[in-house]
Design an enzyme around this catalytic site. Sequence first.
Site, short mmCIF file in Angstrom:
data_model
loop_
_atom_site.label_atom_id
_atom_site.label_comp_id
_atom_site.label_asym_id
_atom_site.label_seq_id
_atom_site.Cartn_x
_atom_site.Cartn_y
_atom_site.Cartn_z
N ARG A 64 0.82 -1.20 0.00
CA ARG A 64 0.00 0.00 0.00
C ARG A 64 0.86 1.26 0.00
O ARG A 64 2.04 1.24 0.39
CB ARG A 64 -0.90 0.03 1.25
CG ARG A 64 -2.01 -1.01 1.23
CD ARG A 64 -2.85 -0.92 2.50
NE ARG A 64 -2.11 -1.35 3.69
CZ ARG A 64 -1.57 -0.52 4.57
NH1 ARG A 64 -1.68 0.79 4.42
NH2 ARG A 64 -0.92 -0.99 5.62
N LYS A 204 -8.89 -1.98 0.90
CA LYS A 204 -8.69 -1.06 2.02
C LYS A 204 -9.45 0.25 1.81
O LYS A 204 -9.80 0.93 2.78
CB LYS A 204 -7.20 -0.79 2.24
CG LYS A 204 -6.45 -1.98 2.81
CD LYS A 204 -7.09 -2.50 4.09
CE LYS A 204 -6.28 -3.63 4.72
NZ LYS A 204 -6.99 -4.24 5.88
N HIS A 223 -10.46 -3.76 12.36
CA HIS A 223 -9.39 -4.38 11.57
C HIS A 223 -9.00 -5.66 12.31
O HIS A 223 -8.06 -5.67 13.09
CB HIS A 223 -8.21 -3.43 11.43
CG HIS A 223 -7.17 -3.92 10.47
ND1 HIS A 223 -5.85 -3.57 10.58
CD2 HIS A 223 -7.25 -4.72 9.38
CE1 HIS A 223 -5.16 -4.13 9.60
NE2 HIS A 223 -5.99 -4.83 8.87
N SER A 243 -1.28 -6.01 9.51
CA SER A 243 -0.78 -7.04 8.61
C SER A 243 0.52 -7.62 9.14
O SER A 243 1.41 -6.88 9.57
CB SER A 243 -0.56 -6.45 7.21
OG SER A 243 -1.77 -6.01 6.66
N LYS A 247 -3.30 -12.41 11.98
CA LYS A 247 -4.76 -12.44 11.94
C LYS A 247 -5.28 -13.61 11.11
O LYS A 247 -6.18 -14.34 11.53
CB LYS A 247 -5.31 -11.12 11.38
CG LYS A 247 -5.11 -9.91 12.25
CD LYS A 247 -5.96 -8.74 11.81
CE LYS A 247 -5.88 -8.41 10.34
NZ LYS A 247 -4.52 -8.11 9.88
N THR A 248 -4.74 -13.74 9.90
CA THR A 248 -5.22 -14.79 9.00
C THR A 248 -4.87 -16.17 9.54
O THR A 248 -5.71 -17.06 9.60
CB THR A 248 -4.62 -14.60 7.60
OG1 THR A 248 -5.04 -13.34 7.08
CG2 THR A 248 -5.07 -15.70 6.66
N ASP A 262 -9.93 -10.45 8.14
CA ASP A 262 -9.32 -9.12 8.15
C ASP A 262 -10.23 -7.97 8.58
O ASP A 262 -9.77 -7.04 9.23
CB ASP A 262 -8.76 -8.80 6.76
CG ASP A 262 -7.80 -7.62 6.75
OD1 ASP A 262 -6.92 -7.57 7.64
OD2 ASP A 262 -7.93 -6.76 5.88
N ARG A 328 1.55 -12.47 -1.60
CA ARG A 328 0.21 -12.74 -1.07
C ARG A 328 -0.61 -13.61 -2.04
O ARG A 328 -0.28 -13.71 -3.22
CB ARG A 328 -0.55 -11.43 -0.84
CG ARG A 328 -0.06 -10.65 0.37
CD ARG A 328 -0.91 -9.43 0.62
NE ARG A 328 -0.49 -8.67 1.77
CZ ARG A 328 -1.01 -8.77 2.98
NH1 ARG A 328 -1.99 -9.63 3.20
NH2 ARG A 328 -0.57 -8.03 3.98
#
Length: 536
Positions: A64, A204, A223, A243, A247-248, A262, A328
């Site tokens: 990003r 996002k 988030h 990130s 989390k995943t 997410d 990713r």
Amino acid sequence: MTDQSTRGRVNPLHQLDHQGISGVAVAHYNYVEAALVEAAVARGEGRLGKGGAFLCSTGTFTGRSPKDKFVVRTAATEDSIWWENNAAMTPDAFSVLKADMLSHLQGREVFVQDLYAGADPLHRLDVRVVTELAWHGLFIRHLLRRPAREELDGFVPDWTIINCPSFKADPAKHGCRTETVIALNFDEKTVLIGNTAYAGENKKAVFTVLNYLLPEKGVMPMHCSANHAVGNPVDSAVFFGLSGTGKTTLSAAPDRTLIGDDEHGWSDRGIFNFEGGCYAKTINLDPKAEPEIHATTHRFATVVENMVYDAETLELDFADNSLTDNTRCAYPLEAISNASATGLGGNPRHVVMLTCDAFGVLPPIARLTPAQAMYHFLSGFTSKVAGTERGVTEPQPTFSTCFGAPFMPRRPEVYGKLLQAKINRQGASCWLVNTGWTGGAYGVGKRMPIMATRALLSAALDGSLNGVTFRRDPVFGFDVPVAVPGVGKGLLDPRSTWADPGEYDAQARKLVEMFQKNFAQYVPFIDADVKAAAIG
């Protein structure tokens, strides 16, 4: 002209008039996954990998670009946007930018996806995504939620995203910083994205919009990832984190049902996934530790971004970070066998805050009071993991309030007070989990063992930790379990994992000072109990 292929739902081209778009050569409406893969390969946007995954590169932008994100400053947003955190763009500059971008699209081929965000129908946001790249259409079709086919006739979006990677902005003309721009206009309900092919900007942008809209409805945008006990959606948990904090990985536990990885909302009815897919990091992805996520990289229509592969065998090299550390894959939730079919869960019984501590001084798990949870939520301490943002090549300690400052258009206290009220109302248990370093800081210590983190989280979520002895940490003030079955006792006392305890003490003091300096900005806006929970 309009694409008359039977591969996708066809709507009259004049529907793009809602977005002011005219003069495009071809508009492809709502192609399904197979058609998008076919188009992307035919157009040379990437190639077909093993199992039919789509392999692509995002070019110069492999993460990003938060410094190139702008919000249009109008009378409606003047008093509601956190301007210290969101760069402003004038309405006139946005108008010129939009006109120039739409002019740039004339004569070009575009792909249109009509989708929505929000599994709870009471809080659904219909979104139209118009992009130059077929694989961007595939990506966002995975990441947002797909309406029923009969809903596509007459689809009128609440918001529109126009993504044009070949368009270069002019800072002097368009009021932006560089040739790259992400501009959100809450009055026109439009997002413009130019000069970046990084697909994550699309998702996002939607998250930022929801972060602005939902608090006014009493819904907490988060988030976070989320899951619930198998067969019991009421027993749910949320996992906050930036990130790279896990989390995943941690929400996709085989013994629980995955709600999402997410972005979620927390309403009075419970939690709901904003998205319809997952966007998982693949660098060093271990097929033994994360078999289902690994399997998606060989699944038809999975988008595999910026991974190095053998040109002949198409074997992916999960350890090669020569393009970026931020490799990713994007895939629909149904690719995970234990994913929820509804994207819904009850009010969370557990609120977990994930941090990646590059100092190596935080324990693998700590129990927080509601006030301490608010302190850590507003602090948002973690480390930016290499590759997630442009220019980040190794973990960098940072404070990202609400565990997502780049996506927060309102002041942090708005989200903090909303979350605290929901935690207090529901009596949720709160935990701080460190997935960062132990035995030393980054460069000396090692990453927290994933199996230990999983064991500790399982014990927290199933109630086993309620029966163990806790100690009060003398530096950070939270409670830490002394011993947990299946987890090495030494790991629970981070000071004991360091070769030199004196160096641990110095690093801990350094981190405490960083917490204190960062939190000073919130003191005028918070309640006394949260002030009392401050570290140091």
